[in-house]
Design an enzyme around this catalytic site. Structure first.
Site, PDB file in Angstrom:
ATOM      1  CG  ASN A 161      -0.480  -0.083   2.496  1.00  0.00           C
ATOM      2  OD1 ASN A 161       0.703  -0.363   2.672  1.00  0.00           O
ATOM      3  ND2 ASN A 161      -1.310   0.159   3.495  1.00  0.00           N
ATOM      4  N   GLY A 238       2.685  -4.937   7.721  1.00  0.00           N
ATOM      5  CA  GLY A 238       1.670  -5.722   7.020  1.00  0.00           C
ATOM      6  C   GLY A 238       0.573  -6.130   7.984  1.00  0.00           C
ATOM      7  CD  GLU A 260       5.096   0.690  12.580  1.00  0.00           C
ATOM      8  OE1 GLU A 260       3.895   0.923  12.793  1.00  0.00           O
ATOM      9  OE2 GLU A 260       6.009   1.285  13.176  1.00  0.00           O
ATOM     10  CB  CYS A 294      -2.076   0.560   8.639  1.00  0.00           C
ATOM     11  SG  CYS A 294      -0.786   1.804   8.521  1.00  0.00           S
ATOM     12  CD  GLU A 468       8.612   1.215  10.479  1.00  0.00           C
ATOM     13  OE1 GLU A 468       7.857   1.759   9.654  1.00  0.00           O
ATOM     14  OE2 GLU A 468       9.120   0.103  10.304  1.00  0.00           O
TER      15      GLU A 468
END
Ligand code: NAP
Length: 488
Positions: A161, A238, A260, A294, A468
């Site tokens: 994505n 993912g 993540e 997400c 991150e």
């Protein structure tokens, strides 16, 4: 579509795996098709690597890492800055490659290249600020200090994505502090990963420091990454389901892990919100990337006093959204990535309607055909609906009604996930009360767009581990070593 003719520099379109500084074919000669999700046309055939190629890449990374770590941070930073400059110089081509393989509108793809590149620039700067401490010693004849050292070789697995930014957000901090990496990109979007590798090569990042291993057999490639003792860290973006598998598989070799994972973001609109700001925020959060991020709002909770006005204003804007090929002007929503994703959206909408939801706009496949879906608004959403507990990953806003602040917080936290949460209110006290009560890694008030290199990105609960970007992003790739010197 002839992708080569669309870009200025066709050497950015690579089809081999990038191992030890060279693009190579699969040992078996096998390739897999990369398709354009708008037309289903094959735009490239990419090396389909097997587990033995992953092992080769780990060996290359393991051999190259010590010399890279031995460079000064400034030397590494200067090479990363060149990589950043090359990404920006080639931003148009990188965006074209991204839109061609993933389908997001070209303007959004350009935005992603800027966002993705910002991590390279940021971590080039941060590399120079990694330092240990000299501690106050409890003994007169001993000195205590800490060193912060690179973990070594790390493995990264990324989703489709954000085919550029999810790579740079991992690779840049890791290599900036002296690690080397092996990366498996999503099978739908390997071209963006390989274009980044080509630019890293031109920037002078030494052979073996970045290795990109595309392949269709993700479980086999992931298994090698997890079980190899030489790989000291796994970083994954993912689904939560795959995150759990990787965590289990990494148990035997006790790796450092950052994950993540999926979200189920609430977006809360209080009666005292600025209606226009809330509608704009909901659109930015919900419909970006056709709802396939997400951090997309998945459940929209609207207080009873503003519910009808908000639903009407949102519907008016959503109904006007232009859907189409990401390369066409003014398109703000492209296709859903694949048939499986499309069917999930259809299933969630059918389930919502069967359980009493009312469609105000959209609610069906778009006339473009394929995997295009109409931007949708549903009112009368209920807890029993699938879209309450599962990420829809599509352009569907489901509006739930609530009465009190306490009820909104309870509903928002009623999920195993905890990535991003949004809320809209003009009451300053409420901004702090609600922000603190939300069990999420990111609590975002009065805006729907906030991602940048300076904010720590990550979740709690089943949304993952670690952060991150930001000043904290390098921590995931460093170990703290205690050094004690006696006999002073
Ligand atoms: P996915 O199915 O988990 O795939 C992600 C990556 O994992 C792909 O490269 C995939 O390879 C690989 N993979 C699949 N099975 C594997 C296995 N058994 N072992 C090792 N690797 C494996 O997720 P997705 O559908 O691509 O992405 C959507 C999900 O990602 C959503 O849940 C979304 O919320 C989450 N996401 C989270 C963030 C965040 O920052 N928290 C950001 C973006 C997306 P193949 O492509 O070859 O299958």
């Amino acid at each position: 579509m002839d992708l080569h003719s669309l870009v200025k520099d066709s050497s950015l379109i690579q089809s081999g795996a990038y191992i030890n500084g060279a693009f190579v074919s699969a040992k078996s000669g096998a390739t897999f098709d990369v398709t354009n999700p708008v037309t289903n046309e094959v735009i490239a055939k990419v090396a389909d690597c097997d587990a033995s190629m992953m092992e080769d890449a780990i060996s290359a990374a393991h051999a190259a890492q010590p010399a890279w770590a031995a460079k000064t941070a400034k030397e590494r930073a200067n090479i990363l800055k060149k990589w950043y400059d090359l990404c920006m110089e080639n931003a148009d081509d990188l965006a074209i490659i991204l839109t061609a393989e993933m389908g997001k509108p070209l303007a959004e793809a350009k935005g992603e290249i800027g966002y993705g590149s910002s991590f390279i620039e940021w971590f080039a700067e941060q590399a120079k600020r990694v330092s240990g401490d000299v501690l106050e010693s409890p003994f007169a004849d001993k000195k205590f200090m800490t060193l912060r050292q690179p973990v070594g070789v790390f493995a990264a697995i990324t989703p489709w994505n954000f085919p550029n930014a999810m790579i740079t957000r991992k690779v840049a901090p890791g290599i900036a502090v002296g690690c080397a990496c092996v990366l498996k990109p999503a099978e739908q979007t390997p071209l963006s990963a390989l274009a980044l590798a080509e630019l890293a090569h031109r920037a002078g990042i030494p052979a073996g420091i970045i290795n990109i291993i595309p392949g269709m057999d993700a479980p086999a490639l992931g298994d090698v990454m997890c079980r190899d003792e030489r790989v000291r860290k796994i970083t994954f973006t993912g689904s939560t389901e795959v995150g759990r598998i990787l965590m289990r598989q990494s148990a035997d070799t006790i790796k450092k892990i950052s994950l993540e994972l999926g979200g189920n973001a609430p977006l809360i609109v209080f009666d005292d919100a600025d209606l226009d700001v809330a509608v704009e925020g909901a659109i930015a959060s919900k419909y970006r990337n056709a709802g396939q991020t997400c951090v997309c709002a998945n459940r929209v909770f609207v207080q009873a006093g503003i519910y009808d006005k908000f639903a009407a204003a949102l519907t008016e804007k959503v109904a006007a959204m232009k859907v189409g090929d990401g390369f066409d002007n003014d398109v703000v929503q492209g296709p859903i990535i694949d048939q499986q994703g499309f069917e999930k959206v259809e299933r969630h909408v059918a389930d919502a309607v069967a359980k009493g939801g009312t469609i105000l706009t959209g609610g069906k496949a778009h006339e473009m055909g394929g995997t295009f879906y109409e931007p949708t608004v549903i009112t009368g959403a209920q807890k029993e609906m699938q879209l309450y507990s599962e990420e829809t990953f599509g352009p569907v806003a489901a509006l739930f009604k609530f009465d009190t602040e306490e009820e909104a917080i309870t509903l928002a936290n009623d999920t195993i996930f905890g990535l991003a949460a949004y809320y809209f209110t003009k009451d300053v006290g409420r901004v702090f009360r609600v922000g603190e009560a939300l069990e999420y890694g990111m609590a975002i008030a009065n805006t729907g767009a906030y991602s940048s290199e300076i904010g720590p990105f990550g979740g709690v609960k089943a949304s993952g581990l670690g952060r991150e970007g930001s000043i904290y992003g390098v921590d995931e790739f460093l170990e703290i070593k205690l050094m004690v010197v006696g006999g002073i």
